[in-house]
Scaffold this motif. Sequence first.
Motif, short mmCIF file in Angstrom:
data_model
loop_
_atom_site.label_atom_id
_atom_site.label_comp_id
_atom_site.label_asym_id
_atom_site.label_seq_id
_atom_site.Cartn_x
_atom_site.Cartn_y
_atom_site.Cartn_z
N UNK A 180 -16.67 -30.96 -138.53
CA UNK A 180 -17.57 -32.13 -138.55
C UNK A 180 -18.49 -32.08 -139.77
N UNK A 181 -19.01 -30.89 -140.05
CA UNK A 181 -19.90 -30.74 -141.20
C UNK A 181 -19.14 -31.01 -142.51
N UNK A 182 -17.92 -30.50 -142.59
CA UNK A 182 -17.09 -30.73 -143.78
C UNK A 182 -16.83 -32.23 -143.96
N UNK A 183 -16.46 -32.92 -142.87
CA UNK A 183 -16.16 -34.36 -142.93
C UNK A 183 -17.40 -35.14 -143.34
N UNK A 184 -18.56 -34.73 -142.84
CA UNK A 184 -19.81 -35.42 -143.16
C UNK A 184 -20.17 -35.29 -144.65
N UNK A 210 -7.78 -34.27 -138.77
CA UNK A 210 -6.49 -34.94 -139.00
C UNK A 210 -6.71 -36.31 -139.64
N UNK A 211 -7.69 -37.04 -139.16
CA UNK A 211 -7.98 -38.35 -139.74
C UNK A 211 -8.43 -38.22 -141.18
N UNK A 212 -9.23 -37.19 -141.47
CA UNK A 212 -9.70 -36.97 -142.85
C UNK A 212 -8.50 -36.72 -143.77
N UNK A 213 -7.59 -35.87 -143.34
CA UNK A 213 -6.42 -35.55 -144.16
C UNK A 213 -5.52 -36.77 -144.37
N UNK A 214 -5.36 -37.58 -143.33
CA UNK A 214 -4.55 -38.79 -143.46
C UNK A 214 -5.18 -39.75 -144.46
N UNK A 224 -9.71 -28.38 -145.98
CA UNK A 224 -9.43 -29.15 -144.78
C UNK A 224 -8.19 -28.61 -144.06
N UNK A 225 -7.16 -28.25 -144.81
CA UNK A 225 -5.95 -27.73 -144.20
C UNK A 225 -6.20 -26.39 -143.52
N UNK A 226 -7.05 -25.56 -144.14
CA UNK A 226 -7.38 -24.27 -143.51
C UNK A 226 -8.14 -24.48 -142.19
N UNK A 227 -9.06 -25.46 -142.20
CA UNK A 227 -9.79 -25.78 -140.97
C UNK A 227 -8.83 -26.27 -139.89
N UNK A 228 -7.90 -27.13 -140.29
CA UNK A 228 -6.93 -27.64 -139.31
C UNK A 228 -6.10 -26.49 -138.74
N UNK A 229 -5.66 -25.60 -139.59
CA UNK A 229 -4.83 -24.49 -139.14
C UNK A 229 -5.63 -23.56 -138.20
N UNK A 230 -6.88 -23.32 -138.52
CA UNK A 230 -7.70 -22.44 -137.68
C UNK A 230 -7.91 -23.05 -136.30
N UNK A 231 -8.14 -24.37 -136.28
CA UNK A 231 -8.32 -25.04 -134.98
C UNK A 231 -7.02 -25.03 -134.20
N UNK A 232 -5.89 -25.27 -134.88
CA UNK A 232 -4.58 -25.27 -134.21
C UNK A 232 -4.31 -23.93 -133.53
N UNK A 233 -4.76 -22.85 -134.14
CA UNK A 233 -4.50 -21.52 -133.60
C UNK A 233 -5.23 -21.26 -132.29
N UNK A 234 -6.25 -22.10 -131.97
CA UNK A 234 -6.96 -21.93 -130.69
C UNK A 234 -6.21 -22.60 -129.53
N UNK A 235 -5.17 -23.35 -129.86
CA UNK A 235 -4.38 -24.04 -128.83
C UNK A 235 -3.07 -23.31 -128.60
#
Length: 658
Positions: free
Chosen positions: A602-606, A649-653, A621-632
């Motif tokens: 959220x802070x990065x997107x802001x 995901x919306x930011x990357x799109x 952004x990709x590293x953040x996405x990957x880190x979050x994915x690893x929690x699922x």
Amino acid sequence: MATNNTVFMTPEESGRVQTTVRDLIQKRRDQRGQRWTPYDPISLIREATSASLLQDLSSAAFGLGGAPKQSQDTIIAYGIGDPYLPSIAKLQDLVPMKLSDLCMETHHRGRVLSLRRVSPVVEMKSSSWAVFQGDSQNEVERLEIFLHTSKHGQNILNLGFEFLVKEPYYTLNNHGQPTIRIDHPSDLIFSTYNYDPESWRRRDRSEGLKWDYTSVECKELGNTALYDKNYAMALAHYTEGLRVLMMQGDDSSSSLKHDLYRNRSHVNLILERYDGAIADALESLTHGEDGSQKDLDAKAYFRAGTAAYRLSNFGDAKDYFNEQLKLLPGSRLASTYLKRIEVREHEMSDGVYDMDKALRSLSKTKGRPDAADFVRRTKVKRSSVSGKGLFAAEDIKTHDIIMCEKAFCIVLGNENEAFSALTCDVRDDAAIRVFSAGLHQEVVQKLMKNSSQTEKVLDLFGDYEGLGKKPCERDGIPVVDTFQIHDIVQRNAFGVGQQSEDEGYRNASTGLWIRASYMNHSCIGNAKKELVGDLMVIRATRRILAGEEIMHSYDTTSDYDARMEALHLTWGFHCSCRLCVVEAQDGPAVRKKRLMLDKDADLFIERTKPAGAGIISVNRAKRLRRSIEETYNEKRYKNLPRRALVGIEQWLQTAGCR
């Protein structure tokens, strides 16, 4: 601290509020049954006069009208959870009582108290009070109306000269002072209207205002009040004129009777008393054949049509306007309304709206575009999830409109009516909630004005049953259980989102949509809502089959623990949908890590705009996405939403990355 219209209190702050409420409840219980104690009349009247004067000075200094607005540093707090029923007794069946008969913390069932106001009215944000005199000048008591202080656009206590209190409740107010408390507007009846602002200064009842006018004089006085825009007084005079005619047994076809009904219909329309406007307009019809009578009847049909249109009774409105055109061919107003009704009928049948036009009209309509409800694709029935639910009446494709609904009642943050309060609910372990007190007031007002709207509101879920699901009326006045409406608003109102720069949790925009309120919650629902002013649009997020329940997420936060707390605190349940079951299995450590990563995202997107973002930002952004994915857990979260990924995901799109 406040974020997104939610108040976050420290345990110490929360404890202080709970202690204050509980202490007051205990103090009331300790004094239960104590007999009324006489006051010094002069001291109590002086207290009210001083408080009223200070408010007048404050209003003049800050350019405020009526009750002073809330301070930016405070929010009103009050306790709830000890509801009582409004009086449903007829006045003729109640036994008169005196102030000296009052007992503390007692509902004096079967009794009625006659009082006369002897002080100015002190208007506060959440209540109004004044000093009232009993049978003698030396017997006075404080009477306070809580929350529901307005009628016909004026303070109720300023409208009346002499009052009747049905089955009075004697208790301590929020400041610990003895008072006759009014929570239900129908419990307070003014027996004499007040058209002299200084009438309270007269101490002798014999100097009171007399209703001894002829019906002709009542009509003339009503016309004068109407010209002066004193609509409450105009309504009173026309009503009195009709009463006098009835007492005299006047010919039902008299032109005076028709004039009084027609004029009162006009006032009812102004006061948004649409049920009354229609009834009076139809009573005023002469069915005469000469030109002047036809003109008057055309005017009556126009008023009935306008009132029916504002109640969204478009079929009745069409009939009334067509009758007007028969009597007054070529009427442009009637023709204009009929064209609008044709558009409304298409909206109701086809769900096709001119959304661009609705958006352009928002500033002119104060956020309330002219539109009809489109609900034919849905039906309400019992739900296996909870109570009643909303179900698809036919197959609905992904992204299609399921339904559109105008708000039954909405209060926007930039309007004077908007204000929030903290409620401490002693039924739920003194749970503290932010409550839209302004919306509560407006819903009660609407039901008091138009009892035809009551049943559909009472059908909604609330924790307190009150008077049940059927409308009630006594002595010609709608009876509304305000505690019942409180719980309905608490459980069914929708937040609208910030509508102006100066909006916060103290004046949050909120509304009540009847049909949409039947949608039950699921964190993986099949519908989502959008708003165009007060027009709510519900769209399908996936294909929905006929007979399937339509559900949406009441709280979309990715933080499981915060979501569970919000659902319990605001709506009173714990969610056990498939997503919540899986998230609960993650355990506190995984959920905490995911929450921290979500906040980083959220802070990065802001701070980082996606348009034109460089390779360094994209890789971050990709590293953040990957880190979050690893929690699922891939297996357990198969076919389930991963809410913490939505933002990044919306930011990357948007940045043009997959």
